[in-house]
Design a protein around this motif. Structure first.
Motif, PDB file in Angstrom:
ATOM      1  N   GLU A   1      67.669  30.151  28.212  1.00 35.67           N
ATOM      2  CA  GLU A   1      68.879  30.769  27.671  1.00 35.67           C
ATOM      3  C   GLU A   1      69.178  32.085  28.382  1.00 35.67           C
ATOM      4  OE1 GLU A   1      72.240  31.457  25.317  1.00 35.67           O
ATOM      5  OE2 GLU A   1      71.074  29.640  25.676  1.00 35.67           O
ATOM      6  N   ALA A   2      68.140  32.893  28.617  1.00 37.16           N
ATOM      7  CA  ALA A   2      68.334  34.158  29.331  1.00 37.16           C
ATOM      8  C   ALA A   2      68.842  33.904  30.748  1.00 37.16           C
ATOM      9  CB  ALA A   2      67.026  34.946  29.363  1.00 37.16           C
ATOM     10  N   ASP A   3      68.267  32.905  31.427  1.00 39.27           N
ATOM     11  CA  ASP A   3      68.705  32.594  32.786  1.00 39.27           C
ATOM     12  C   ASP A   3      70.150  32.093  32.807  1.00 39.27           C
ATOM     13  OD1 ASP A   3      66.432  33.343  34.171  1.00 39.27           O
ATOM     14  OD2 ASP A   3      65.477  31.390  33.993  1.00 39.27           O
TER      15      ASP A   3
ATOM     16  N   HIS B   1      68.876  19.863  25.825  1.00 34.12           N
ATOM     17  CA  HIS B   1      70.005  19.047  26.274  1.00 34.12           C
ATOM     18  C   HIS B   1      71.298  19.870  26.311  1.00 34.12           C
ATOM     19  CE1 HIS B   1      67.367  15.566  25.804  1.00 34.12           C
ATOM     20  NE2 HIS B   1      68.282  14.862  26.420  1.00 34.12           N
ATOM     21  N   GLY B   2      71.475  20.743  25.317  1.00 34.47           N
ATOM     22  CA  GLY B   2      72.655  21.597  25.328  1.00 34.47           C
ATOM     23  C   GLY B   2      72.672  22.517  26.536  1.00 34.47           C
ATOM     24  N   GLN B   3      71.518  23.076  26.872  1.00 37.57           N
ATOM     25  CA  GLN B   3      71.430  23.946  28.040  1.00 37.57           C
ATOM     26  C   GLN B   3      71.686  23.158  29.331  1.00 37.57           C
ATOM     27  OE1 GLN B   3      67.504  25.283  27.089  1.00 37.57           O
ATOM     28  NE2 GLN B   3      68.206  27.214  26.204  1.00 37.57           N
ATOM     29  N   TYR B   4      71.203  21.933  29.367  1.00 33.43           N
ATOM     30  CA  TYR B   4      71.436  21.069  30.527  1.00 33.43           C
ATOM     31  C   TYR B   4      72.928  20.783  30.684  1.00 33.43           C
ATOM     32  CZ  TYR B   4      70.772  16.945  33.572  1.00 33.43           C
ATOM     33  OH  TYR B   4      70.800  16.039  34.607  1.00 33.43           O
ATOM     34  N   MET B   5      73.597  20.501  29.564  1.00 39.04           N
ATOM     35  CA  MET B   5      75.041  20.236  29.607  1.00 39.04           C
ATOM     36  C   MET B   5      75.806  21.453  30.126  1.00 39.04           C
ATOM     37  SD  MET B   5      75.250  18.251  25.943  1.00 39.04           S
ATOM     38  CE  MET B   5      77.043  18.361  25.810  1.00 39.04           C
ATOM     39  N   ILE B   6      75.436  22.640  29.662  1.00 37.90           N
ATOM     40  CA  ILE B   6      76.109  23.852  30.107  1.00 37.90           C
ATOM     41  C   ILE B   6      75.884  24.081  31.602  1.00 37.90           C
ATOM     42  CG2 ILE B   6      76.054  26.374  29.935  1.00 37.90           C
ATOM     43  CD1 ILE B   6      75.543  26.021  26.946  1.00 37.90           C
ATOM     44  N   ALA B   7      74.620  23.902  32.049  1.00 37.22           N
ATOM     45  CA  ALA B   7      74.318  24.101  33.466  1.00 37.22           C
ATOM     46  C   ALA B   7      75.111  23.126  34.336  1.00 37.22           C
ATOM     47  CB  ALA B   7      72.818  23.945  33.703  1.00 37.22           C
ATOM     48  N   LEU B   8      75.206  21.880  33.892  1.00 35.47           N
ATOM     49  CA  LEU B   8      75.983  20.895  34.647  1.00 35.47           C
ATOM     50  C   LEU B   8      77.466  21.273  34.687  1.00 35.47           C
ATOM     51  CD1 LEU B   8      74.372  17.566  33.356  1.00 35.47           C
ATOM     52  CD2 LEU B   8      74.387  18.354  35.743  1.00 35.47           C
ATOM     53  N   HIS B   9      78.008  21.622  33.531  1.00 41.07           N
ATOM     54  CA  HIS B   9      79.429  21.922  33.462  1.00 41.07           C
ATOM     55  C   HIS B   9      79.787  23.148  34.300  1.00 41.07           C
ATOM     56  CE1 HIS B   9      83.474  22.051  31.958  1.00 41.07           C
ATOM     57  NE2 HIS B   9      83.304  23.255  31.442  1.00 41.07           N
ATOM     58  N   ARG B  10      78.965  24.192  34.208  1.00 41.72           N
ATOM     59  CA  ARG B  10      79.256  25.402  34.966  1.00 41.72           C
ATOM     60  C   ARG B  10      79.047  25.196  36.462  1.00 41.72           C
ATOM     61  NH1 ARG B  10      76.474  30.003  31.047  1.00 41.72           N
ATOM     62  NH2 ARG B  10      77.971  29.794  29.333  1.00 41.72           N
ATOM     63  N   SER B  11      78.362  24.113  36.825  1.00 39.80           N
ATOM     64  CA  SER B  11      78.182  23.782  38.238  1.00 39.80           C
ATOM     65  C   SER B  11      79.246  22.820  38.727  1.00 39.80           C
ATOM     66  CB  SER B  11      76.788  23.173  38.458  1.00 39.80           C
ATOM     67  OG  SER B  11      75.782  24.094  38.101  1.00 39.80           O
TER      68      SER B  11
END
Length: 293
Positions: free
Chosen positions: A178-180, A207-217
């Motif tokens: 989350e910090a990263d 999974h939520g963090q994975y979704m955010i990382a994918l979307h922001r990429s």
């Protein structure tokens, strides 16, 4: 003394290993190491070894295992040139009314270091200091070398403690990620999160963090696919839908539409390209997870 339980059991006295090769003495040492500087009742050691089905010789057998450990400690002390005069194994592994105590004498204990660093990281997160939180939590997680007590037979007490410690590791990992994310490191996180969501197939926060990382990429479609895979797994294996927070995240990504990949720099954290919120913070207790593989 050096005590390490976050992985294979390591207990060193004057730099020398005192971990026995036999399974049951190793089990006794593991419980003493976990509760270093505390009295461990002899009955607790016996229960750990025989899961409540104590043989008549339980007390004598526990005493025999303690003597074997002291023999290893004596050998380690003899090899050290810096041992204080008169210091013996009974000073390191002490007999007290009702039980035994392994004295760390202020030595290094990996579990204590993990707890200290993780606590600093959590406080930094609460204070909004995400760079410090990321550093401290990463350092805390660095003390893990594998599953707790990886090479020790687990009775009732050690089995429960191993599960508890794994949960604390997952909580620290969740907060470090989350910090990263808040520091705009979503692309760097993708490889790690890909492995984690495959290993913890029902862990919603990961999974939520994975979704955010994918979307922001710039990988919106894959983020939505990740949500659908999680939903299918939860319905099939647990008969339940994703949490309200994760459903809100999925809708936010869906409504945001295609977006361009934002640049990875801390300044972009507060103003992401697409209005996708971070997932709800994972609770410290009761995180739903299923590990596979």
């Amino acid at each position: 003394m050096e005590i390490r339980v976050l992985g294979a059991l390591e207990v060193r006295v004057c730099g020398q290993s005192v971990v026995p090769s036999a399974p049951k003495p190793r089990q006794v040492l593991a419980l003493l190491a976990l509760r270093a500087d505390q009295v461990v009742p002899a009955r607790a050691l016996a229960d750990e070894l025989w899961s409540g089905r104590l043989p008549r010789s339980a007390r004598t057998t526990v005493q025999t295992y303690v003597l074997q450990l002291r023999d290893l400690i004596d050998r380690a002390l003899e090899r050290s040139c810096d041992t204080p005069a008169g210091l013996g194994a009974k000073d390191v592994l002490t007999t007290l009314p009702g039980g035994y105590r392994l004295n760390s004498d202020g030595g290094r204990v990996d579990l204590r270091e993990f707890d200290r660093l993780a606590g600093t990281g959590y406080r930094a997160m609460d204070g909004g200091d995400f760079p410090l939180a990321a550093r401290q939590l990463a350092e805390a997680l660095g003390h893990w070398r594998g599953p707790a007590f990886a090479d020790v037979p687990l009775g009732g007490q050690l089995g429960v403690e191993a599960k508890r410690l794994e949960e604390t590791r997952l909580c620290a990992l969740d907060q470090r990620i989350e910090a990263d994310l808040r520091l705009g490191r979503h692309r760097v996180l993708l490889a790690e999160l890909t492995v984690l969501v495959d290993r913890y197939r029902t862990h919603e926060s990961l999974h939520g963090q994975y979704m955010i990382a994918l979307h922001r990429s710039g990988r919106r479609g894959e983020a939505l696919e990740a949500y659908q895979r999680l939903r299918n797994t939860l319905v099939r294996e647990l008969g339940m839908e994703p949490s309200a927070g994760l459903r809100r995240l999925q809708r936010s990504i869906l409504l945001a539409g295609p977006d361009r990949a934002d640049q990875e720099r801390p300044a972009a954290v507060d103003t992401p390209v697409a209005p996708v919120p971070s997932p709800d913070p994972a609770p410290v207790r009761g995180t739903r997870l299923t590990r596979v593989g």
